[in-house]
Design an enzyme around this catalytic site. Structure first.
Site, PDB file in Angstrom:
ATOM      1  N   GLU A   1       0.654  -1.021   0.013  1.00 23.03           N
ATOM      2  CA  GLU A   1      -0.134   0.030  -0.023  1.00 23.03           C
ATOM      3  C   GLU A   1       0.809   1.379   0.024  1.00 23.03           C
ATOM      4  O   GLU A   1       2.192   1.296   0.708  1.00 23.03           O
ATOM      5  CB  GLU A   1      -0.877  -0.033   1.264  1.00 23.03           C
TER       6      GLU A   1
ATOM      7  N   ASP B   1      -2.586  -5.096   0.904  1.00 27.84           N
ATOM      8  CA  ASP B   1      -1.738  -4.012   1.919  1.00 27.84           C
ATOM      9  C   ASP B   1      -0.216  -4.250   2.019  1.00 27.84           C
ATOM     10  O   ASP B   1       0.525  -3.560   1.864  1.00 27.84           O
ATOM     11  CB  ASP B   1      -2.570  -3.504   2.903  1.00 27.84           C
TER      12      ASP B   1
END
Length: 252
Positions: free
Chosen positions: A80, A108
């Site tokens: 992310e 992420d």
């Protein structure tokens, strides 16, 4: 809300969130709740990774003041916050190196200790509802899901919370602090309730003078939060500049 975001979050996080929104035709000055949500999610991803390393024996350790001579590797790879092309490059590299299944959606984080991708969620609603939504979207048992709420609740795949209790408590405390700071400024109710947020947005738009270049219609497209941002950190010091402002908001 915009002023709150700029006061509460590290400027690097604010910059990343602004770039993500503008790239998808969204204005942080108008869609301020989304602005706050993106900043919050990115910060939680950083906090999740921060201080966690793997030593030369392959053991997971927590180090808050780094020893430059220590042979340490970050336990978590932060996906992310990178631009989409770079993010998929990192994911492909991890999959080729470890043999793990390639996810359909960009996750992420990647956990080098448990050898799994992680999807982080931060919700203003019930954690179990948001968890089910995430699981239904991802449709993969290989990606680990960990959901946090602003009320201190959390939910994770198979009740495996990955981090130690103290590390998770830091994240929960930060989220609770954000909630309290929003509430003290009268921002929390509109942040939680989409209906109230739309009402407030219409009120704000009516009170603004026409401005050249400012969108007059709010975009309702869902942007993949922070998935198309430029990478800001690529080495072992990637989170050092952010740590100082993670634990609490600036004073009002």
């Amino acid at each position: 809300m915009e002023d709150f975001v700029r006061q509460c979050f590290n400027p690097m996080i604010v910059e990343l969130a602004e770039k993500a929104m503008k790239e998808y035709g969204e204005d942080p000055k108008i869609e301020t709740n989304k602005f706050a949500a993106i900043c919050t999610h990115l910060e939680v991803c950083f906090m999740y990774s921060d201080f966690h390393f793997i030593d030369e024996r392959g053991e997971s350790i927590i180090v808050e003041s780094g020893d430059p001579n220590a042979l340490l590797k970050h336990r978590f790879e932060i996906i992310e916050g990178r631009d989409r092309t770079m993010a998929w490059t990192v994911v492909n590299s991890i999959c080729n190196t470890t043999g793990v299944e390639k996810p359909k959606f960009l996750p992420d984080l990647y956990d080098y200790k448990e050898n799994r991708f992680i999807e982080i969620g931060v919700t203003r609603r019930e954690v179990h509802i948001y968890y089910l939504e995430k699981a239904n979207k991802i449709k993969s048992e290989k990606t680990h899901i960990h959901i946090f709420s602003f009320t201190g609740e959390e939910m994770a795949t198979k009740a495996d919370y990955t981090l130690d209790e103290e590390s998770r408590a830091r994240i929960k405390t930060r989220l609770f602090t954000i909630r309290q700071e929003m509430a003290s400024r009268g921002l929390w109710d509109s942040f939680v309730s989409p209906r109230e947020a739309k009402r407030q947005l219409k009120k704000d738009l009516k009170s603004q003078e026409p401005c050249a270049g400012l969108p007059t219609k709010v975009s309702h497209r869902t942007s993949p939060a922070l998935k198309t941002l430029e990478p800001m950190w690529m080495d072992s010091n990637r989170t050092a500049a952010l740590r100082a402002s993670f634990l609490k908001c600036q004073k009002k």
